[in-house]
Design an enzyme around this catalytic site. Sequence first.
Site, mmCIF file in Angstrom:
data_model
loop_
_atom_site.group_PDB
_atom_site.id
_atom_site.type_symbol
_atom_site.label_atom_id
_atom_site.label_comp_id
_atom_site.label_asym_id
_atom_site.label_seq_id
_atom_site.Cartn_x
_atom_site.Cartn_y
_atom_site.Cartn_z
ATOM 1 N N SER A 2 0.822 -1.203 0.000
ATOM 2 C CA SER A 2 0.000 0.000 0.000
ATOM 3 C C SER A 2 0.862 1.261 0.000
ATOM 4 O O SER A 2 2.002 1.240 0.481
ATOM 5 C CB SER A 2 -0.886 0.033 1.249
ATOM 6 O OG SER A 2 -2.039 -0.737 1.076
ATOM 7 N N PRO A 3 0.311 2.366 -0.499
ATOM 8 C CA PRO A 3 1.009 3.643 -0.361
ATOM 9 C C PRO A 3 1.131 4.019 1.120
ATOM 10 O O PRO A 3 0.143 3.949 1.857
ATOM 11 C CB PRO A 3 0.100 4.628 -1.106
ATOM 12 C CG PRO A 3 -0.773 3.770 -1.974
ATOM 13 C CD PRO A 3 -0.952 2.489 -1.235
ATOM 14 N N TYR A 162 -8.684 13.396 1.979
ATOM 15 C CA TYR A 162 -7.969 14.299 1.090
ATOM 16 C C TYR A 162 -8.931 14.865 0.045
ATOM 17 O O TYR A 162 -10.122 14.588 0.074
ATOM 18 C CB TYR A 162 -6.759 13.589 0.494
ATOM 19 C CG TYR A 162 -5.805 13.141 1.591
ATOM 20 C CD1 TYR A 162 -5.328 14.055 2.541
ATOM 21 C CD2 TYR A 162 -5.424 11.807 1.729
ATOM 22 C CE1 TYR A 162 -4.495 13.659 3.577
ATOM 23 C CE2 TYR A 162 -4.583 11.399 2.763
ATOM 24 C CZ TYR A 162 -4.131 12.328 3.682
ATOM 25 O OH TYR A 162 -3.309 11.936 4.707
ATOM 26 N N GLY A 303 0.214 -2.860 4.375
ATOM 27 C CA GLY A 303 0.830 -1.610 4.766
ATOM 28 C C GLY A 303 1.836 -1.819 5.876
ATOM 29 O O GLY A 303 2.992 -2.176 5.647
#
Length: 334
Positions: A2-3, A162, A303
């Site tokens: 994951s980012p 975001y 992650g």
Amino acid sequence: MSPMCQYSASDGLPNHWHLVHLGSRAVGGAGLVFTEATAVTPEGRISPQDTGIWSDAHVDAWRPVAAFLADQGAVPAMQLAHAGFKASVYRPWSERTGGVPDAEGGWTPVGPGTEPFTPGYRTPVALDASGIRSVVEAFAAAAERAVAAGFQVVEVHAAHGYLLHEFLSPLSNHRTDSYGGDRAGRMRLTLEVVRAVRAAVGEDVPVLTRVSATDWVEGGLTADDTVVLARELAALGVDLIDCSSGGLNPRGSIPVGPGYQVPFAAQVRREAGVPTAAVGLITEPEHAEEIVASGQADLVLLGRELLRDPYWPRRAAAKLGAEPGWPAQYLRAV
């Protein structure tokens, strides 16, 4: 992988940290390796230390990272992001928290309105029609640069509070123009961004979208809203929906536990007819295998488990009876 933000760049440019951090996970066997949320404009960074992809200099800086990932057999992927009203904040290990003032390298963030994320964050400026067009154009240009840098997959970040998520959610979008109001209006910016990104990269580059499937707050986004969004995204050529949740409102009550977000991936896959990725406290190989084998999701993205153990994929392969495929350089240790 994951980012995951590293808050370690200068002027948005990745450096040796990013090469080694991302490269280690490719060596460790991750099949798809995402950059952190990479800002499409300087003002789209979360912190002044976030990475970006808004200029040709960023293309040059990212190119060796993407090349190394591919050389190790991983697919290099870039998440394209704009932080919206969560921008211009101190990185997590700073002595201070909240908004970074201009004198310390901060800036005025933008959003659907003028409400800050929480007290202590900077007050945003509401995007007007020109500003919205600039955001769409910035995502498209960033996608072109990502491909030029060697990334083979791009993901539009529309989650975690975001900018695109801010427009999607009725908790943060109180606009009365065509980018607000009903669900169709609130989805408009995300759909315009995705349409522009798909056009920019062409038909051969997979385009993914990360969503917050629910806000975990009454009156916010629900999984049913996400199913509707996913159908629209798939119609525009999105290849997979990356199903996360939350991040917009600190009042959310989240029942955190192993695989707590997997049901969202399963529902979107089932009801929208689009491939999905599952994320969220998936730490055991057997659990990851069961999620994919049972058809709850098409991919599992890890992650924090990959922060703890860069070689988790190879260890998982061995535990599940597959060939771990250790690099030749490491064979003497296995």
